[in-house]
Design an enzyme around this catalytic site. Sequence first.
Site, PDB file in Angstrom:
ATOM      1  N   ASN A   1      68.208  56.814   5.194  1.00  0.00           N
ATOM      2  CA  ASN A   1      67.518  55.755   5.924  1.00  0.00           C
ATOM      3  C   ASN A   1      66.094  55.674   5.372  1.00  0.00           C
ATOM      4  O   ASN A   1      65.275  56.539   5.651  1.00  0.00           O
ATOM      5  CB  ASN A   1      67.511  56.100   7.419  1.00  0.00           C
ATOM      6  CG  ASN A   1      66.656  55.156   8.232  1.00  0.00           C
ATOM      7  OD1 ASN A   1      66.290  54.080   7.775  1.00  0.00           O
ATOM      8  ND2 ASN A   1      66.315  55.564   9.452  1.00  0.00           N
ATOM      9  N   TRP A   2      65.830  54.639   4.591  1.00  0.00           N
ATOM     10  CA  TRP A   2      64.512  54.524   3.949  1.00  0.00           C
ATOM     11  C   TRP A   2      63.441  54.004   4.892  1.00  0.00           C
ATOM     12  O   TRP A   2      62.278  53.931   4.518  1.00  0.00           O
ATOM     13  CB  TRP A   2      64.616  53.619   2.710  1.00  0.00           C
ATOM     14  CG  TRP A   2      65.468  54.183   1.617  1.00  0.00           C
ATOM     15  CD1 TRP A   2      66.089  55.403   1.601  1.00  0.00           C
ATOM     16  CD2 TRP A   2      65.810  53.561   0.370  1.00  0.00           C
ATOM     17  NE1 TRP A   2      66.782  55.568   0.431  1.00  0.00           N
ATOM     18  CE2 TRP A   2      66.630  54.451  -0.341  1.00  0.00           C
ATOM     19  CE3 TRP A   2      65.510  52.324  -0.205  1.00  0.00           C
ATOM     20  CZ2 TRP A   2      67.148  54.163  -1.604  1.00  0.00           C
ATOM     21  CZ3 TRP A   2      66.023  52.024  -1.453  1.00  0.00           C
ATOM     22  CH2 TRP A   2      66.824  52.936  -2.151  1.00  0.00           C
ATOM     23  N   LYS A   3      63.830  53.590   6.073  1.00  0.00           N
ATOM     24  CA  LYS A   3      62.884  53.060   7.068  1.00  0.00           C
ATOM     25  C   LYS A   3      61.994  51.985   6.444  1.00  0.00           C
ATOM     26  O   LYS A   3      62.434  51.260   5.553  1.00  0.00           O
ATOM     27  CB  LYS A   3      62.053  54.201   7.667  1.00  0.00           C
ATOM     28  CG  LYS A   3      62.899  55.382   8.126  1.00  0.00           C
ATOM     29  CD  LYS A   3      62.129  56.323   9.006  1.00  0.00           C
ATOM     30  CE  LYS A   3      62.941  57.570   9.235  1.00  0.00           C
ATOM     31  NZ  LYS A   3      62.506  58.328  10.389  1.00  0.00           N
TER      32      LYS A   3
ATOM     33  N   HIS B   1      68.971  53.264  16.155  1.00  0.00           N
ATOM     34  CA  HIS B   1      68.105  54.363  15.720  1.00  0.00           C
ATOM     35  C   HIS B   1      67.038  54.593  16.796  1.00  0.00           C
ATOM     36  O   HIS B   1      66.572  53.646  17.429  1.00  0.00           O
ATOM     37  CB  HIS B   1      67.455  54.009  14.372  1.00  0.00           C
ATOM     38  CG  HIS B   1      66.755  55.174  13.753  1.00  0.00           C
ATOM     39  ND1 HIS B   1      65.497  55.567  14.137  1.00  0.00           N
ATOM     40  CD2 HIS B   1      67.152  56.046  12.800  1.00  0.00           C
ATOM     41  CE1 HIS B   1      65.149  56.641  13.431  1.00  0.00           C
ATOM     42  NE2 HIS B   1      66.140  56.952  12.611  1.00  0.00           N
TER      43      HIS B   1
ATOM     44  N   GLU C   1      63.985  55.062  16.650  1.00  0.00           N
ATOM     45  CA  GLU C   1      62.745  54.288  16.474  1.00  0.00           C
ATOM     46  C   GLU C   1      62.923  52.870  17.005  1.00  0.00           C
ATOM     47  O   GLU C   1      61.982  52.268  17.515  1.00  0.00           O
ATOM     48  CB  GLU C   1      62.330  54.302  14.990  1.00  0.00           C
ATOM     49  CG  GLU C   1      61.793  55.673  14.600  1.00  0.00           C
ATOM     50  CD  GLU C   1      61.994  56.046  13.139  1.00  0.00           C
ATOM     51  OE1 GLU C   1      62.295  55.159  12.321  1.00  0.00           O
ATOM     52  OE2 GLU C   1      61.855  57.238  12.831  1.00  0.00           O
TER      53      GLU C   1
ATOM     54  N   GLU D   1      71.065  62.362  16.456  1.00  0.00           N
ATOM     55  CA  GLU D   1      69.700  62.569  15.977  1.00  0.00           C
ATOM     56  C   GLU D   1      68.799  62.957  17.145  1.00  0.00           C
ATOM     57  O   GLU D   1      68.299  62.069  17.868  1.00  0.00           O
ATOM     58  CB  GLU D   1      69.167  61.293  15.336  1.00  0.00           C
ATOM     59  CG  GLU D   1      69.964  60.830  14.146  1.00  0.00           C
ATOM     60  CD  GLU D   1      69.086  60.061  13.175  1.00  0.00           C
ATOM     61  OE1 GLU D   1      69.000  60.486  12.020  1.00  0.00           O
ATOM     62  OE2 GLU D   1      68.478  59.063  13.575  1.00  0.00           O
TER      63      GLU D   1
ATOM     64  N   GLY E   1      61.574  63.294  11.648  1.00  0.00           N
ATOM     65  CA  GLY E   1      60.273  63.164  10.986  1.00  0.00           C
ATOM     66  C   GLY E   1      59.257  64.208  11.407  1.00  0.00           C
ATOM     67  O   GLY E   1      58.071  64.078  11.119  1.00  0.00           O
TER      68      GLY E   1
ATOM     69  N   SER F   1      65.121  65.757  10.145  1.00  0.00           N
ATOM     70  CA  SER F   1      64.490  66.667   9.181  1.00  0.00           C
ATOM     71  C   SER F   1      65.504  67.433   8.327  1.00  0.00           C
ATOM     72  O   SER F   1      65.314  68.624   8.046  1.00  0.00           O
ATOM     73  CB  SER F   1      63.532  67.627   9.899  1.00  0.00           C
ATOM     74  OG  SER F   1      62.509  66.895  10.556  1.00  0.00           O
TER      75      SER F   1
ATOM     76  N   GLY G   1      66.171  60.834   6.664  1.00  0.00           N
ATOM     77  CA  GLY G   1      65.019  59.936   6.536  1.00  0.00           C
ATOM     78  C   GLY G   1      64.150  60.348   5.361  1.00  0.00           C
ATOM     79  O   GLY G   1      64.431  60.016   4.209  1.00  0.00           O
ATOM     80  N   GLY G   2      63.120  61.117   5.646  1.00  0.00           N
ATOM     81  CA  GLY G   2      62.108  61.480   4.642  1.00  0.00           C
ATOM     82  C   GLY G   2      62.676  61.973   3.316  1.00  0.00           C
ATOM     83  O   GLY G   2      62.255  61.521   2.239  1.00  0.00           O
TER      84      GLY G   2
HETATM   85  C1  PEP Z   1      66.024  59.349  10.412  1.00  0.00           C
HETATM   86  O1  PEP Z   1      65.184  58.504  10.193  1.00  0.00           O
HETATM   87  O2  PEP Z   1      67.143  59.000  10.815  1.00  0.00           O
HETATM   88  C2  PEP Z   1      65.698  60.761  10.183  1.00  0.00           C
HETATM   89  C3  PEP Z   1      66.574  61.661  10.527  1.00  0.00           C
HETATM   90  O3  PEP Z   1      64.467  61.037   9.637  1.00  0.00           O
HETATM   91  P1  PEP Z   1      63.978  62.454   9.023  1.00  0.00           P
HETATM   92  O4  PEP Z   1      65.080  62.951   8.117  1.00  0.00           O
HETATM   93  O5  PEP Z   1      62.733  62.128   8.264  1.00  0.00           O
HETATM   94  O6  PEP Z   1      63.759  63.373  10.178  1.00  0.00           O
END
Ligand code: PEP
Length: 251
Positions: free
Chosen positions: A9-11, A95, A97, A167, A173, A213, A234-235
């Site tokens: 997920n590049w957000k 998600h 967010e 999640e 994050g 993470s 994500g990251g």
């Molecule tokens: C996400 O955005 O779904 C996520 C899990 O982010 P991260 O891996 O950065 O925690």
Amino acid sequence: MRTPIIAGNWKLNNTISEAVALTTELKGSVTDCTGVEIIVAPTFTALHAVSDVLKGSNVRLAAQDVYWEDSGAFTGEVSAPMLKDIGCDYVIIGHSERRQYFGETNESVNQKVKAALSHDLKPIICVGEQLEDREAGRTETIIEDHITGGIADLSDAELLSSVVAYEPVWAIGTGKTATPAQAQEVHSLIRKLLTDAYSDEVASQIRIQYGGSVKPENAAELMAQPDVDGALVGGASLQAESFAEIVKSTL
Ligand code: PEP
């Protein structure tokens, strides 16, 4: 046997040229990876260019959200047929967010899930508790609420075309990953809820990703849990090398 599924997920990151460069590098790093489904979810603006780069590769395309109407006076929205037209196979829905900043609810998640499925787009349905829920012992209640609300009225076949992503919001994050045991506990709860709502046969086939993470250093031990079938990243998906390492941790 459930095929592992790793999605990036590049957000809200990457211009079109950055997205193309990242996709090109990633595609080259995972050409030999079979037996795992690999997905990237760029922003809407980069979907078309990334779709072109991915043609003929083993990496699939996802969007980060979708609207439930197909067309009409809904300024700013993007619909399921449009995402299908651009080359998406998957779409992330609900998600945390989007729940936190954009008012997403279980009801809107469910409408989006149904719209995606009706256009042959596979939804990745996100569920997860906040830190205060976990600390107050409400994790099970929140997960049950997200699962029953998000998947309401889906047929067996529709559920089997869907993916659930657990999640925990406190792990997204933040660098704080759920321990493999914490992830397994909630994944097995989700499978039990799906067994109760559908059947053992259906619940045993649906894939449940962990997100929060995930990094190359912790991916293998999370993936080794019996009910963890992949990761929503994500990251660490913003670097081709680290995302490819996470993909390879499933092999
Ligand atoms: C996400 O955005 O779904 C996520 C899990 O982010 P991260 O891996 O950065 O925690």
